[in-house]
Write a protein that holds these residues in place. Sequence first.
Motif, PDB file in Angstrom:
ATOM      1  N   ALA A   5      52.636  83.208  41.548  1.00 18.93           N
ATOM      2  CA  ALA A   5      52.842  82.592  42.854  1.00 18.93           C
ATOM      3  C   ALA A   5      54.308  82.285  43.123  1.00 18.93           C
ATOM      4  CB  ALA A   5      52.025  81.307  42.956  1.00 18.93           C
ATOM      5  N   TRP A   6      55.104  82.201  42.078  1.00 21.02           N
ATOM      6  CA  TRP A   6      56.548  81.927  42.207  1.00 21.02           C
ATOM      7  C   TRP A   6      57.202  82.230  40.863  1.00 21.02           C
ATOM      8  CZ3 TRP A   6      59.782  78.879  39.359  1.00 21.02           C
ATOM      9  CH2 TRP A   6      61.069  78.671  39.859  1.00 21.02           C
TER      10      TRP A   6
ATOM     11  N   ARG B   5      48.981  81.529  39.198  1.00 14.27           N
ATOM     12  CA  ARG B   5      47.723  81.105  39.799  1.00 14.27           C
ATOM     13  C   ARG B   5      46.588  81.272  38.786  1.00 14.27           C
ATOM     14  NH1 ARG B   5      47.615  84.223  45.589  1.00 14.27           N
ATOM     15  NH2 ARG B   5      46.309  85.602  44.299  1.00 14.27           N
TER      16      ARG B   5
ATOM     17  N   THR C  49      43.516  83.505  52.763  1.00 13.85           N
ATOM     18  CA  THR C  49      44.319  84.390  51.921  1.00 13.85           C
ATOM     19  C   THR C  49      43.439  85.326  51.102  1.00 13.85           C
ATOM     20  OG1 THR C  49      44.442  82.912  49.983  1.00 13.85           O
ATOM     21  CG2 THR C  49      46.075  82.578  51.729  1.00 13.85           C
TER      22      THR C  49
ATOM     23  N   LEU D 248      53.269  88.275  48.833  1.00 14.73           N
ATOM     24  CA  LEU D 248      53.591  86.849  48.921  1.00 14.73           C
ATOM     25  C   LEU D 248      55.021  86.635  49.405  1.00 14.73           C
ATOM     26  CD1 LEU D 248      51.885  85.504  45.660  1.00 14.73           C
ATOM     27  CD2 LEU D 248      50.884  86.076  47.880  1.00 14.73           C
TER      28      LEU D 248
ATOM     29  N   TRP E 173      49.799  76.943  47.604  1.00 12.67           N
ATOM     30  CA  TRP E 173      48.658  77.387  46.806  1.00 12.67           C
ATOM     31  C   TRP E 173      47.818  76.263  46.236  1.00 12.67           C
ATOM     32  CZ3 TRP E 173      47.564  82.015  48.008  1.00 12.67           C
ATOM     33  CH2 TRP E 173      48.579  82.910  48.351  1.00 12.67           C
TER      34      TRP E 173
ATOM     35  N   ALA F 106      55.874  76.805  47.167  1.00  9.58           N
ATOM     36  CA  ALA F 106      54.802  77.589  46.548  1.00  9.58           C
ATOM     37  C   ALA F 106      53.689  76.678  46.023  1.00  9.58           C
ATOM     38  CB  ALA F 106      55.364  78.442  45.411  1.00  9.58           C
TER      39      ALA F 106
END
Length: 504
Positions: free
Chosen positions: A465-466, A459, A319, A381, A482, A478
């Motif tokens: 990330a969510w 993150r 990623t 994402l 991650w 999620a």
Amino acid sequence: MRSEHAVVIVGAGPTGLLLSAELALSGIDVVIVERRVDQALIGARAGGLHSRTIEILDQRGVADRFIRAGDVTQLAGFAQIRLDISDVPSRHPYGVALWQSRIEQLLADWTEELAVPILRGHQVRSVVGDDTGVAVELADGHLVRAEYVVGCDGGRSAIRKGAGIAFEGWEPTASYLLAEAEISADTGREPAWGIRHDALGVHALSRTGDVGPVRVMVTERNLGPAAEPTLDDLSRAMIDVYQTDYGIHSPAWISRFTDAARQAAAYRRGRVLLAGDAAHVHHPIGGQGLNTGMQDAVNLGWKLAAVVNRTAPDRLLDTYHAERHPVAARVLRNAMAQMTLLRADDRTTALRETTAELLSMDEPRKRYGAMMSGLDIRYDLGEGHPLLGRRMPDLDLAGGRAYELLHQARPVLLNFGRPGSVDIAGWADRVRVADVEYAGKWELPVLGPVAAPGAVLIRPDGHVAWAGDAPYDGLADALTTWFGPPTAGPGMDRTGGRVQLGYG
């Protein structure tokens, strides 16, 4: 001599130093290999930190060191067209003018506090990797082994070349000389201070103080060779521009750079990764190079730490390329566009004046200001809340700021609902949950106001990330994507391979 570490970083510039700090915060055994015998830097190099870079330093609690050392100013610009970002929704709606030499020293001081060792005065001879690790052979025969190696060693990266990664892009069309030197007082001509545009390109003369050395930047009439520039080269270039070299002498340093634009075809090959100038080079207009490299480091650092600590699978490192390669590709494109707008012919001048008029309008100004400051970056994402993939705003929460929760480079789940309503027990060893309150509006650069989510997963690099509301659909996925699979324990119900989150 032979030594072993979890991660070896080659290059102690801003990218390598910041990456080492990120890894050290996660308890990773990291060492830096640097060809220079000390942190001294020859030449001016980069001259400032953009808003997003200041934010990522703020996320680690060290931004004030850099702000105090430099001059707060509006650094954002496009093709030397100033872009006012004072109204951008950020705690740091400005840049900091600070030479790279000082930036490096402040980062080196921080890494020393974090006990990161630096092997100085070492050139890399070769790099060889396999499924178990990577061996870096130094010119003196010293062998350094590691699980992963990161090349932060500049545009001529030995690590990139050793890994066989192509460096694709555009050949140089122009070269420029930078220097700091003395000029003679008895030439009978007052130097033409300031920035100058002519048929050759852009040039500048400035003093470093009321008296003493001057800084020079001149565009060369012809593309210069790859060899180190000389005082004669500088004198000829100045005469071409100013019809005199002002008796220039006693240079402290002279360097040459070009408008070449290149990018590594891959930021990862097995256990070898690239960051900073080793991954992308371009003309320094807009001041995005150093900033892009430091943002590479923060994107990569927590991912590499998670893989080394065995809390996330190796594929998480893929990623890094997926997210950062498009960012630098856009930087290369806009650097070339900016240089095109600085050509001195009448038609280009008319185009630049038209562009300046457009960029004075609010919507284009805000859009380009956010782009040049790194504040508009969104990692893809997938679909979801407008926050998804964007940098988290530094909200003033009850009892503190959002960025204060990121000082240890750990992921954080902010719960804005009823305290205790989100149960992520399976990730409690990796993700911090904070029950918080916030009554203000949520506003993002370019997008403007967005709906307030019930919870946000952040993150370690500060990107979301969510984000969503109860019943928190997609949060478990999620977390797993991650931060690795959950650890079974109290509060966890694993049914059919799907993790069910408890909520009130």
